[in-house]
Design an enzyme around this catalytic site. Structure first.
Site, mmCIF file in Angstrom:
data_model
loop_
_atom_site.group_PDB
_atom_site.id
_atom_site.type_symbol
_atom_site.label_atom_id
_atom_site.label_comp_id
_atom_site.label_asym_id
_atom_site.label_seq_id
_atom_site.Cartn_x
_atom_site.Cartn_y
_atom_site.Cartn_z
ATOM 1 C CB THR A 118 -0.912 -0.007 1.255
ATOM 2 O OG1 THR A 118 -1.959 0.921 1.062
ATOM 3 C CG2 THR A 118 -0.151 0.356 2.514
ATOM 4 C CE LYS B 242 -4.615 -0.883 2.620
ATOM 5 N NZ LYS B 242 -3.927 -0.910 1.344
ATOM 6 N N GLY C 280 -1.549 5.497 10.270
ATOM 7 C CA GLY C 280 -1.699 4.781 9.015
ATOM 8 C C GLY C 280 -0.720 3.635 9.025
ATOM 9 C CB SER D 65 4.834 -0.934 -2.472
ATOM 10 O OG SER D 65 3.469 -0.637 -2.652
#
Length: 177
Positions: free
Chosen positions: A5, A37, A49, A128
């Site tokens: 994410t 998230k 987060g 990522s």
């Protein structure tokens, strides 16, 4: 590298915004598009987060919440204690997640290596798509009149066009004093 994410936090003036996409992947397959998230914790005074394994992230979020209670809302102290516990607790050594935690005074990236990092330039990202999100946010932060939440939204949109583990279903939360 956690490929899961993108979570991005931007501080601008007295406002901090944090956002994330909703994509959940298992290997190289997208299995969910709208995961939440970003969380408000400690009486809505702290935003977090997470990127990585959801169950691991939820465990860390609960530990951070307990530390916030223990240290009366002092996010920096709670983050340092969480990183210490995470690094030294045998059961947590395989936890596969990263956290960003922000309040009206500070922004922190917390890792299982014992890292508690506060940025110099008011921008933090994990997951990522972090490199793309940081680049976009830094450019918009320096060269636009967008608000913190608008910078987060636009940066995550750009990241979603580049990173295959980041989608365009973006959630943004904001804190102001």
């Amino acid at each position: 590298m956690i490929r899961s994410t993108t979570i991005l936090a931007v501080r601008l003036g007295d406002t901090v915004a944090i956002g994330g996409d909703g994509q959940v992947t298992l290997g190289d397959v997208t299995i969910k598009h709208s995961a939440r998230k970003i969380r408000r914790i400690h009486n809505d005074q702290v935003l977090i987060g997470f990127a990585g394994a959801a169950s691991d992230a939820l465990t860390l979020y609960e530990m951070l919440e307990k530390n916030l209670e223990r240290y009366r809302g002092n996010l920096q102290r709670a983050a340092v204690e969480l990183a210490r516990e995470w690094r030294t607790a045998r059961a947590l050594r395989r936890v596969d997640a990263l956290l960003i935690a922000v309040d009206t005074e500070g922004s922190y990236l917390i890792s299982g290596n014992g890292d508690v990092i506060s940025p110099d330039d008011d921008v933090l990202a994990i997951g990522s798509g972090a490199p793309s999100a940081i680049a976009a946010a830094r450019a918009l932060h320096a060269h636009s009149t967008l608000s913190a939440s608008e910078i987060v939204m636009e940066s995550l949109k750009i990241t979603g066009e580049i990173c295959i583990y980041t989608n365009s279903r973006i959630e943004v939360e904001t804190l102001k004093p």
